[in-house]
Design an enzyme around this catalytic site. Sequence first.
Site, PDB file in Angstrom:
ATOM      1  CB  SER A   1      -0.853  -0.020   1.276  1.00 24.37           C
ATOM      2  OG  SER A   1      -1.471   1.222   1.473  1.00 24.37           O
TER       3      SER A   1
ATOM      4  CE1 TYR B   1      -4.192  -2.838   5.821  1.00 19.19           C
ATOM      5  CE2 TYR B   1      -3.488  -0.592   5.361  1.00 19.19           C
ATOM      6  CZ  TYR B   1      -3.883  -1.832   4.917  1.00 19.19           C
ATOM      7  OH  TYR B   1      -3.948  -2.071   3.552  1.00 19.19           O
TER       8      TYR B   1
ATOM      9  CE  LYS C   1      -1.592  -4.341   3.522  1.00 19.01           C
ATOM     10  NZ  LYS C   1      -1.823  -5.680   2.973  1.00 19.01           N
TER      11      LYS C   1
HETATM   12  P1  NAD Z   1     -10.998  -6.970   1.136  1.00 23.96           P
HETATM   13  O1  NAD Z   1     -11.244  -6.980   2.594  1.00 23.96           O
HETATM   14  O2  NAD Z   1     -12.148  -6.761   0.216  1.00 23.96           O
HETATM   15  O3  NAD Z   1     -10.254  -8.315   0.694  1.00 23.96           O
HETATM   16  C1  NAD Z   1      -9.444  -9.057   1.567  1.00 23.96           C
HETATM   17  C2  NAD Z   1      -9.970 -10.471   1.546  1.00 23.96           C
HETATM   18  O4  NAD Z   1      -9.148 -11.277   2.379  1.00 23.96           O
HETATM   19  C3  NAD Z   1     -11.398 -10.583   2.082  1.00 23.96           C
HETATM   20  O5  NAD Z   1     -12.173 -11.326   1.175  1.00 23.96           O
HETATM   21  C4  NAD Z   1     -11.236 -11.329   3.411  1.00 23.96           C
HETATM   22  O6  NAD Z   1     -12.351 -12.153   3.699  1.00 23.96           O
HETATM   23  C5  NAD Z   1      -9.988 -12.123   3.151  1.00 23.96           C
HETATM   24  N1  NAD Z   1      -9.211 -12.499   4.327  1.00 23.96           N
HETATM   25  C6  NAD Z   1      -8.789 -11.711   5.348  1.00 23.96           C
HETATM   26  N2  NAD Z   1      -8.089 -12.438   6.247  1.00 23.96           N
HETATM   27  C7  NAD Z   1      -8.066 -13.712   5.768  1.00 23.96           C
HETATM   28  C8  NAD Z   1      -7.518 -14.915   6.239  1.00 23.96           C
HETATM   29  N3  NAD Z   1      -6.850 -14.967   7.382  1.00 23.96           N
HETATM   30  N4  NAD Z   1      -7.692 -16.032   5.509  1.00 23.96           N
HETATM   31  C9  NAD Z   1      -8.378 -16.011   4.341  1.00 23.96           C
HETATM   32  N5  NAD Z   1      -8.924 -14.888   3.844  1.00 23.96           N
HETATM   33  C10 NAD Z   1      -8.769 -13.758   4.555  1.00 23.96           C
HETATM   34  O7  NAD Z   1      -9.873  -5.882   0.852  1.00 23.96           O
HETATM   35  P2  NAD Z   1      -9.271  -5.378  -0.522  1.00 23.96           P
HETATM   36  O8  NAD Z   1      -9.579  -3.933  -0.621  1.00 23.96           O
HETATM   37  O9  NAD Z   1      -9.631  -6.274  -1.624  1.00 23.96           O
HETATM   38  O10 NAD Z   1      -7.727  -5.487  -0.173  1.00 23.96           O
HETATM   39  C11 NAD Z   1      -6.933  -6.564  -0.601  1.00 23.96           C
HETATM   40  C12 NAD Z   1      -5.521  -6.345  -0.122  1.00 23.96           C
HETATM   41  O11 NAD Z   1      -5.036  -5.117  -0.639  1.00 23.96           O
HETATM   42  C13 NAD Z   1      -5.369  -6.259   1.385  1.00 23.96           C
HETATM   43  O12 NAD Z   1      -4.159  -6.873   1.749  1.00 23.96           O
HETATM   44  C14 NAD Z   1      -5.300  -4.772   1.632  1.00 23.96           C
HETATM   45  O13 NAD Z   1      -4.595  -4.482   2.812  1.00 23.96           O
HETATM   46  C15 NAD Z   1      -4.549  -4.311   0.413  1.00 23.96           C
HETATM   47  N6  NAD Z   1      -4.773  -2.902   0.070  1.00 23.96           N
HETATM   48  C16 NAD Z   1      -6.054  -2.443  -0.071  1.00 23.96           C
HETATM   49  C17 NAD Z   1      -6.270  -1.096  -0.382  1.00 23.96           C
HETATM   50  C18 NAD Z   1      -7.657  -0.531  -0.501  1.00 23.96           C
HETATM   51  O14 NAD Z   1      -7.812   0.675  -0.373  1.00 23.96           O
HETATM   52  N7  NAD Z   1      -8.683  -1.328  -0.748  1.00 23.96           N
HETATM   53  C19 NAD Z   1      -5.171  -0.262  -0.573  1.00 23.96           C
HETATM   54  C20 NAD Z   1      -3.891  -0.778  -0.439  1.00 23.96           C
HETATM   55  C21 NAD Z   1      -3.710  -2.103  -0.114  1.00 23.96           C
HETATM   56  C1  WQD Z   2      -9.397   9.514   0.763  1.00 22.82           C
HETATM   57  C2  WQD Z   2      -9.586  11.002   0.961  1.00 22.82           C
HETATM   58  C3  WQD Z   2     -10.018  11.682   3.237  1.00 22.82           C
HETATM   59  C4  WQD Z   2     -13.911   9.766   3.614  1.00 22.82           C
HETATM   60  C5  WQD Z   2      -6.861   4.651   3.174  1.00 22.82           C
HETATM   61  C6  WQD Z   2      -5.823   3.933   4.002  1.00 22.82           C
HETATM   62  C7  WQD Z   2      -4.674   3.522   3.154  1.00 22.82           C
HETATM   63  C8  WQD Z   2      -5.138   2.733   1.939  1.00 22.82           C
HETATM   64  C9  WQD Z   2      -6.226   3.424   1.210  1.00 22.82           C
HETATM   65  C10 WQD Z   2      -5.001   0.382   2.373  1.00 22.82           C
HETATM   66  C11 WQD Z   2      -8.888  11.529   2.222  1.00 22.82           C
HETATM   67  C12 WQD Z   2     -11.193  11.978   2.338  1.00 22.82           C
HETATM   68  C13 WQD Z   2     -12.699  10.208   3.129  1.00 22.82           C
HETATM   69  C14 WQD Z   2     -14.932  10.713   3.890  1.00 22.82           C
HETATM   70  C15 WQD Z   2     -13.477  12.459   3.117  1.00 22.82           C
HETATM   71  N1  WQD Z   2      -5.671   1.466   2.290  1.00 22.82           N
HETATM   72  N2  WQD Z   2     -12.492  11.535   2.883  1.00 22.82           N
HETATM   73  N3  WQD Z   2     -14.671  12.026   3.615  1.00 22.82           N
HETATM   74  O1  WQD Z   2      -7.179   7.818   3.745  1.00 22.82           O
HETATM   75  O2  WQD Z   2      -6.191   7.912   1.431  1.00 22.82           O
HETATM   76  O3  WQD Z   2      -6.255   5.782   2.613  1.00 22.82           O
HETATM   77  O4  WQD Z   2      -7.273   3.775   2.110  1.00 22.82           O
HETATM   78  O5  WQD Z   2      -3.827   0.192   2.312  1.00 22.82           O
HETATM   79  O6  WQD Z   2      -3.847   2.760   3.948  1.00 22.82           O
HETATM   80  O7  WQD Z   2      -5.374   4.810   5.013  1.00 22.82           O
HETATM   81  O8  WQD Z   2      -8.386   6.753   1.777  1.00 22.82           O
HETATM   82  O9  WQD Z   2     -10.703   6.732   0.994  1.00 22.82           O
HETATM   83  O10 WQD Z   2     -10.246   6.962   3.476  1.00 22.82           O
HETATM   84  O11 WQD Z   2      -9.739   8.846   1.970  1.00 22.82           O
HETATM   85  O12 WQD Z   2     -13.285  13.649   2.896  1.00 22.82           O
HETATM   86  O13 WQD Z   2     -16.029  10.371   4.347  1.00 22.82           O
HETATM   87  O14 WQD Z   2     -10.975  11.272   1.151  1.00 22.82           O
HETATM   88  O15 WQD Z   2      -9.801  12.713   4.141  1.00 22.82           O
HETATM   89  O16 WQD Z   2      -8.374  12.781   1.912  1.00 22.82           O
HETATM   90  P1  WQD Z   2      -6.965   7.183   2.456  1.00 22.82           P
HETATM   91  P2  WQD Z   2      -9.844   7.254   2.098  1.00 22.82           P
END
Ligand code: NAD
Ligand code: WQD
Length: 331
Positions: A120, A145, A149
């Site tokens: 991330s 969290y 990562k």
């Molecule tokens: P998500 O929660 O939709 O997907 C994660 C999946 O993993 C879920 O289906 C959950 O049930 C499963 N899971 C969690 N723990 C598990 C376990 N112990 N065994 C088996 N399954 C398990 O989230 P996502 O948005 O699809 O994110 C996927 C990955 O990407 C995560 O590692 C997340 O940290 C990372 N990521 C997400 C974002 C974002 O903003 N969505 C940003 C950066 C990184």
């Molecule tokens: C985006 C922007 C808020 C909600 C998070 C995690 C990061 C990564 C991605 C996994 C920001 C603004 C949000 C609302 C708002 N995840 N906002 N009103 O904070 O960039 O990142 O998700 O790895 O680790 O921290 O994403 O979608 O929460 O916010 O104004 O109700 O929207 O302040 O500027 P963020 P977000």
Amino acid sequence: MAGGAGYIGSHTAVELIGAGYDVVIVDNLSNSEMRAVEGVRKITGVDVPFVEVDCCDIDAFRKVFEQYEFDSAIHFAASKAVGESIHKPMLYYRNNLTSLMNLIDLMHEYGRHNIVFSSSCTVYGEPDKQPVTEQTPRKPATSPYGNTKQMSEDILRDAMAAYGDMKGIALRYFNPIGAHPSALIGELPRGVPQNLVPYVTQTAAGIRECLSVFGDDYPTPDGSCIRDYIDVTDLAKAHVAAIGRMIGGSNKERYEVFNVGTGRGVSVLELVRGFERVNGLKLNYKIAPRREGDIMAIWADPTRANQELGWHAEKTLDETLASAWKWQQTL
Ligand code: NAD
Ligand code: WQD
């Protein structure tokens, strides 16, 4: 695909199948529903195997390795709510790290080779300079969290250095948004969404009364925060490219890191206005105080992914915001 029933995993399954790969989805459904797996099957016309397994349970996880031949795995299986991780740190450390370590151990034990890890942009913290490259220093994590990562990247790096026949790629996702154009899969947030776009779409749908824009007094052009919003189908395609790179042997190192973003910074207010314009509706929103822990701005320099993976973000923000709204209307 560990965690393959989730938001990013389900979209990645579709793209992998479209590229000719066989996929096995492994998930404990702790943050997802079978609806996503069914959506993948409907879009691709393939009866994708699904195994309900907690990847932290190594004996149960081992059965997947006994049952299926595969050479590459993607680790999505993590808990991802930043705020919750502050209150439940042990849950985050245990789930996110144990599931990854189990995957690495089993891949090694069974002689399987390639791992892609969901990292991330959170690993950069508040960067001193924009856009961020893979060389931009990681800042100390501000949440458990974020710490998982950083630690996971290090675990993967060290394991790949020790195991001569394995390769790893960490993809540092920026802010994934939107849904598959079919609207058969998309994000399924539980409870009140913490992320911007699900909050926007739920407000437009009348589920939430009013979107709070967290801060309009930042030193940015319109005062609101800036992020790099990447379409989830584009992000999914980066995984196909990463797997192809490792299978094809064109990776330069055994462990590599790539930013996966568009290279374009978009403010919260720009996104809100774009959503209104593209979907022809008015959103109820108000300016609210800054959210604690938010960084002001971050966007990617995706040059390395463009050049080395041959991957580019293709979708426009308008297309992505239209797909997000189309998906919301199915919920
Ligand atoms: P998500 O929660 O939709 O997907 C994660 C999946 O993993 C879920 O289906 C959950 O049930 C499963 N899971 C969690 N723990 C598990 C376990 N112990 N065994 C088996 N399954 C398990 O989230 P996502 O948005 O699809 O994110 C996927 C990955 O990407 C995560 O590692 C997340 O940290 C990372 N990521 C997400 C974002 C974002 O903003 N969505 C940003 C950066 C990184
Ligand atoms: C985006 C922007 C808020 C909600 C998070 C995690 C990061 C990564 C991605 C996994 C920001 C603004 C949000 C609302 C708002 N995840 N906002 N009103 O904070 O960039 O990142 O998700 O790895 O680790 O921290 O994403 O979608 O929460 O916010 O104004 O109700 O929207 O302040 O500027 P963020 P977000």
